[in-house]
Design a protein around this motif. Structure first.
Motif, PDB file in Angstrom:
ATOM      1  N   SER A 461      33.407  15.677 -23.489  1.00 10.76           N
ATOM      2  CA  SER A 461      32.416  15.423 -22.444  1.00 10.76           C
ATOM      3  C   SER A 461      31.167  16.180 -22.864  1.00 10.76           C
ATOM      4  N   TYR A 462      30.057  15.488 -22.831  1.00 11.97           N
ATOM      5  CA  TYR A 462      28.853  16.106 -23.375  1.00 11.97           C
ATOM      6  C   TYR A 462      27.730  16.088 -22.344  1.00 11.97           C
ATOM      7  N   PHE A 463      26.739  16.902 -22.610  1.00 13.20           N
ATOM      8  CA  PHE A 463      25.460  16.861 -21.903  1.00 13.20           C
ATOM      9  C   PHE A 463      25.523  17.402 -20.478  1.00 13.20           C
ATOM     10  N   ASN A 686      31.939   5.202 -31.474  1.00  9.21           N
ATOM     11  CA  ASN A 686      31.364   6.270 -30.667  1.00  9.21           C
ATOM     12  C   ASN A 686      30.299   5.684 -29.755  1.00  9.21           C
ATOM     13  N   VAL A 687      30.400   5.996 -28.477  1.00 11.22           N
ATOM     14  CA  VAL A 687      29.345   5.608 -27.550  1.00 11.22           C
ATOM     15  C   VAL A 687      28.754   6.885 -26.988  1.00 11.22           C
ATOM     16  N   ILE A 688      27.470   7.039 -27.116  1.00  7.62           N
ATOM     17  CA  ILE A 688      26.803   8.240 -26.627  1.00  7.62           C
ATOM     18  C   ILE A 688      25.878   7.820 -25.498  1.00  7.62           C
ATOM     19  N   GLN A 689      26.314   8.098 -24.285  1.00  9.84           N
ATOM     20  CA  GLN A 689      25.472   7.777 -23.130  1.00  9.84           C
ATOM     21  C   GLN A 689      25.206   9.082 -22.410  1.00  9.84           C
ATOM     22  N   PRO A 690      24.016   9.645 -22.634  1.00  8.19           N
ATOM     23  CA  PRO A 690      23.784  11.018 -22.194  1.00  8.19           C
ATOM     24  C   PRO A 690      23.877  11.211 -20.688  1.00  8.19           C
ATOM     25  N   VAL A 692      25.464   9.620 -17.243  1.00  3.92           N
ATOM     26  CA  VAL A 692      26.316   8.609 -16.627  1.00  3.92           C
ATOM     27  C   VAL A 692      26.035   8.587 -15.136  1.00  3.92           C
TER      28      VAL A 692
ATOM     29  N   MET B   1      26.035  14.102 -18.667  1.00  2.00           N
ATOM     30  CA  MET B   1      27.378  14.621 -18.387  1.00  2.00           C
ATOM     31  C   MET B   1      28.431  13.814 -19.117  1.00  2.00           C
ATOM     32  N   ALA B   2      29.507  13.495 -18.470  1.00  5.59           N
ATOM     33  CA  ALA B   2      30.684  13.080 -19.252  1.00  5.59           C
ATOM     34  C   ALA B   2      30.528  11.747 -19.962  1.00  5.59           C
ATOM     35  N   LEU B   3      31.147  11.636 -21.038  1.00  6.75           N
ATOM     36  CA  LEU B   3      31.109  10.435 -21.884  1.00  6.75           C
ATOM     37  C   LEU B   3      32.356  10.265 -22.687  1.00  6.75           C
ATOM     38  N   LYS B   4      32.281   9.180 -23.460  1.00  6.93           N
ATOM     39  CA  LYS B   4      33.361   8.939 -24.417  1.00  6.93           C
ATOM     40  C   LYS B   4      33.125   9.750 -25.675  1.00  6.93           C
ATOM     41  N   GLN B   5      33.974   9.513 -26.647  1.00  2.00           N
ATOM     42  CA  GLN B   5      33.837  10.255 -27.890  1.00  2.00           C
ATOM     43  C   GLN B   5      32.447  10.050 -28.467  1.00  2.00           C
ATOM     44  N   SER B   6      31.793  11.118 -28.788  1.00  2.34           N
ATOM     45  CA  SER B   6      30.556  10.985 -29.551  1.00  2.34           C
ATOM     46  C   SER B   6      30.575  12.121 -30.538  1.00  2.34           C
TER      47      SER B   6
END
Lengths: 726, 213
Positions: A461-463, A686-690, A692, B1-6
């Motif tokens: 989980s990013y960002f 890879n899908v990067i959707q900063p 959501v 915030m949360a996402l899939k693999q990146s």
């Protein structure tokens, strides 16, 4: 050394070269491996596209070709994909960049300011090279910095870079916006129109909007710098910076002792660069860059073993003897074919012989290149089939449905195996058709019907500003059971062993039904049922493909989903429709559901443009009941790489949508064969959707049709037809 | 915030390098990669030279090979050697395999294709090379074709001449600069041994007789 068209000069340290290139098990090695300390670099040309005449390895702290903080006019090699990370004056920047075309470059950036002092920000840059560098003139590039996002460092620039000799590069540019924060002067464009004199105040709002009325407005300033390539690995840099550093000064993390930044860049190898610099004569910073070029795999053509040779029939043997009416003989031929195909990792599903034509269904679970699988099948058929068979129709099958029929002449295979230019000659003589409705036989049920796989997973989980990177590690169990060739059950269970994704505690306000913003609540349990579905595939007619799925479709939704795709075998255009009735799953990701349910679906158009650019447009109803359109654009490489971006606009207003204003993201698919050279169909998607949010959200159904069908169709196979003979 | 693999490319290999098992082909693929990884990442142990391979050809192996043309080949740049034996013929082209399934194809002794070496020589037009090496003919054009990183065919063209008797030197000039092949030609015109260029990445291939009587 000059490289001919189609070949790229690469700088390769010898140690690096000796490491990768040859399948070592086959041949033996006389000398022990060379020691890693070799600094001497070799100039090598590899079979790939023509690169920039002068490749500049250096990227700025903000992830664009440049010096330290200032951009330069150079471009990365075409298709280069870079990740940079920098830390200076307690601020961190992480960027993802892509050289979209030889002249067009884009960067996405995530900035984390000094801890606890302000919000993390996201921004994007776009650059276009107006002039290429020649012996007489500099390269000239126009750029938009932070043109979409929070806009705190929004700037525009025109910059020129000229090499003097091979080692020294001189850069000078004119900047507006945040690149005109020091020693600025009246905008020279004000001579054209008074309107350029003032820079309108930015209306940041929720971010994500393009504020083009600011562009090239307000005061301007001249920046510039020098870079000197000391050795192939070491580059020295100095620049006069016109950036403001206001935030850093205000937060006390930087003093403006000098307007000059100095730096040194070290190329560890062709894929990793290290960067150290002194900002404003005050603070030291560090950065690194990792790059991969989809056009440059580890090994061109891969490291698969040699294909079986074509078996040439003896002269005048091609008479049918009526034997194919003998079931025992036919069964022997079928078994021989199956055994030979299995030896090259291809599964024979059906074989039928009719007059002079053999129709063969195959399943390819091994070769990343579909063309290579078809080529090997054709070679084996020359060895296994009776001499009177003149034509092969090879039908690749996935999930029990026929994807195309590739018709080859056996005499062509015999004649062209070692002929000059045999790739283009054979392609011109090969027919692609939709064989589904006429081809005899039906694929058998898989043996064994039940399959399983246990492996590791990493989920991130990013960002989240509180903790921009959270990772889970664990084991995943995949199971599938085939009821008929076109009807199967499959599912996966994840079990977390370590990680911190469950620590997220976001409670973003949302005016819409919470269809995605509570995704973090689904990360609380250690063991979850990620997916469990029954899937049925069918061919309703010529050029038509269908799918029905029911069950726990993805981690947050379950229900039923149906899809129909129209895709003629030789068409660049495909049209699709998908409709799903879904209900939101319980947070524990077991079998329960929550109360939210909805109907979501889209009409889709896919088009494959020349030059590897694919576009897809979806229009329909999204998860929160909003109506709108998603536009996706991707550069897709014949070797399986894909780099793209998408944006969704629905009838949810930017205010109701919230942070980011609308849904947008980046998708990157990496075929693992590219990195290792060994054949594999594994692709890392890879899908990067900063950001959501709940607007413009869609469900993620597995097994969508377009991705299954397209690789075996004429347009796609023609692009990599060189693999037929490999 | 949360996402899939990146995940950046470096991290991508991580799950592959971790253990996996099962009957699913995707998982088996991971295992295949796992097995392949050491040979790509670790220097291999010292292996036999062409001379050592020749010394290992016992009378039993000689018996097995009888009637099957064989040779010993060396990739000069990588200092790798292997025995090869003929497995197929298509007209004048003979295809030889190494024991671990890499192949080299020769038209009357002149290299026309490789498979399984990586950066393979996909196809060639040898022009009048065969005649010229046998002392008939002068100047001719040769074409070499390879796969690029995007699966497209790329070509190199050379202008060649062959000189000498017994030991023939073929000099080719073109897109790649100069390539120098050499052939040891018997009195009957057969090529007995040679040193031939494969391509930009693989460099030169040495072909020597497997059996020295």
């Amino acid at each position: 050394m000059r490289c001919p068209p189609g070949f790229t000069r690469r700088v390769l340290p010898t140690a690096f070269k000796s490491r990768l290139r040859v399948p070592k098990r086959l041949f033996s090695k006389k000398r022990p491996a060379r020691t890693g300390g070799a600094i001497l670099a070799l100039f090598l040309c590899s079979a790939s596209a023509l690169a920039d005449p002068v490749a500049d390895p250096s990227f700025s702290r903000y992830g664009v070709p440049g010096l330290i903080d200032m951009p330069a006019a150079s471009m990365a090699p075409d298709a280069d994909l870079s990740v940079t990370a920098s830390n200076a004056a307690e601020a961190t920047n992480v960027t993802l960049s892509f050289q979209i075309t030889p002249r067009l470059f884009a960067t996405y950036r995530y900035s984390i300011p000094a801890s606890g002092r302000g919000f993390a920000g996201q921004s994007a840059d776009l650059r276009y090279q107006l002039l290429r560098e020649t012996g007489m003139r500099p390269a000239v590039t126009i750029g938009l910095q932070d043109f979409i996002g929070t806009g705190t460092s929004a700037a525009e620039y025109v910059v020129a870079t000229k090499h003097v000799g091979r080692r020294l590069a001189v850069t000078t540019g004119l900047g507006w916006g945040s690149l005109a924060s020091r020693n600025s002067f009246r905008n020279p464009l004000a001579g054209l129109s008074e309107g350029f004199e003032q820079r309108p105040v930015r209306d940041t709002g929720l971010g994500g909007e393009v504020e083009y009325d600011q562009w090239f407005h307000g005061p301007a300033a001249v920046f510039g710098g020098l870079s000197y390539q000391l050795t192939p690995r070491w580059t020295l840099q100095a620049e006069y910076s016109t950036a403001s550093y206001d935030v850093e000064v205000r937060e006390g993390t930087l003093n403006r002792a000098s307007p000059v930044n100095i730096g040194v860049n070290y190329a560890l190898n062709e894929n990793v660069n290290l960067h150290a610099f002194l900002l404003q004569g005050d603070r030291v910073g560090f950065a690194f860059r990792i790059n991969q070029n989809p056009r440059i795999p580890a090994v061109n053509g891969g490291l698969a073993t040699a294909p079986p040779p074509v078996q040439v029939r003896p002269a005048r043997s091609a008479t049918a003897l009526g034997w194919q009416n003998d079931p025992a003989t036919f069964e022997q031929v079928r078994q021989d074919t199956a055994t030979l195909l299995a030896g090259t990792q291809i599964e024979l599903l059906t074989l039928s012989l009719d007059d002079d034509t053999a129709t063969v269904r195959i399943a390819n679970g091994y070769y990343g290149s579909e063309v290579q699988a078809v080529g090997r099948t054709a070679r084996i058929l020359t060895a296994s089939l009776p001499a009177h068979i003149e034509r092969f129709e090879i039908i690749p099958v996935d999930d029990g449905i026929d994807l195309s029929g590739i018709v080859l002449s056996r005499a062509d295979l015999e004649r062209l195996e070692f002929a000059p230019r045999n790739t283009e000659t054979l392609l011109a003589r090969t027919t692609f058709r939709d064989a589904s409705l006429s081809a005899p036989g039906r694929p058998p049920v898989a043996d064994p019907r039940f399959r399983w796989g246990l492996g590791p997973y990493i989920k991130g989980s990013y960002f989240d500003p509180a903790d921009p990177v959270r990772l889970d590690f664990g084991a995943h169990l995949d199971v599938s059971y085939q009821i008929t060739p076109v009807f199967s059950l499959s599912g996966s269970v994840l079990s977390r062993l370590a990680g911190n994704r469950d620590e997220a505690k976001r409670d973003d306000p949302s005016t819409l039904p919470r269809v995605r913003t509570d995704v973090f609540r689904y990360a609380k349990e250690d063991t979850v049922l990620e997916r469990l579905t029954a899937d049925y595939y069918f061919r309703p007619g010529k050029n038509l493909y269908g799918r029905l799925s029911a069950g726990y479709l993805e981690e947050m939704y379950g229900g039923v989903s149906g899809e129909l795709l129209w895709k003629p075998v030789d068409s660049r255009l495909a049209l699709g429709a998908e409709l799903s009735a879904v209900k939101k799953r319980s947070f524990d990701q077991r079998f329960g559901f929550k109360s939210y349910e909805t109907l979501t679906g889209h009409l889709s158009a896919y088009y494959d443009f020349d030059g590897g650019f694919h576009t897809r447009v979806d229009a329909g109803r999204y998860l929160a009941g909003d109506w709108g359109t998603t536009i996706s654009l991707a550069r897709r490489f014949a070797n399986g790489w894909s780099v793209g971006a998408y944006a969704t606009f629905t009838d949810v207003s930017f205010e109701d949508y919230g942070e980011g204003s609308f849904t947008k993201g980046v998708s990157i698919s990496i075929p693992l064969e590219h990195l290792a050279g060994q054949p594999t169909r594994l692709v890392q998607n890879n899908v990067i959707q900063p950001i959501v949010r709940d607007g413009g959200a869609r469900i993620n159904v597995s097994g969508r049709l377009y991705g299954k069908v397209r690789p075996y169709h004429a347009t796609e196979m023609a692009k990599s037809w060189g693999r037929f003979w490999r | 915030m949360a996402l899939k693999q990146s995940v950046p490319a470096m991290v991508v290999l991580l799950p592959v390098l971790l253990a996996a098992c099962g009957t699913n082909s995707a998982i088996s693929d991971r295992r295949a990669l796992l097995q392949a990884a050491p040979s790509l990442l670790r220097p291999s142990e010292p292996n036999p030279t062409a001379d050592e391979i020749r010394a290992r050809i016992t009378p039993e192996i000689r018996q097995l090979l009888s009637g099957t043309p064989a040779a010993i080949v060396t990739l000069e740049d990588q200092a790798l050697s292997s025995i090869i034996y003929q497995a197929a013929a298509n007209g004048a082209v003979a295809t030889f395999f190494t024991p671990d399934n890499r192949s080299l194809s020769f038209r009357e002794g002149v290299l026309v294709a490789t498979r399984g070496l990586g950066f393979d020589l996909m196809s060639t037009d040898t022009g009048d090379a065969v005649q010229a090496i046998r002392g008939r003919g002068s100047s001719y054009t040769r074409l070499y074709q390879y796969l690029d990183g995007e699966e497209a065919i790329v070509s190199l063209t050379f202008r060649c001449t062959a000189q000498g008797n017994g030991l023939v030197h073929e000099t080719c000039q073109g897109d790649w600069g100069t390539v120098e092949n050499s052939y040891s030609v018997g009195s009957d015109g057969d090529i007995l041994a040679s040193r031939q260029w494969i391509g930009p990445e693989r460099g030169y291939l040495r072909v020597e007789p497997a059996l020295v009587d």
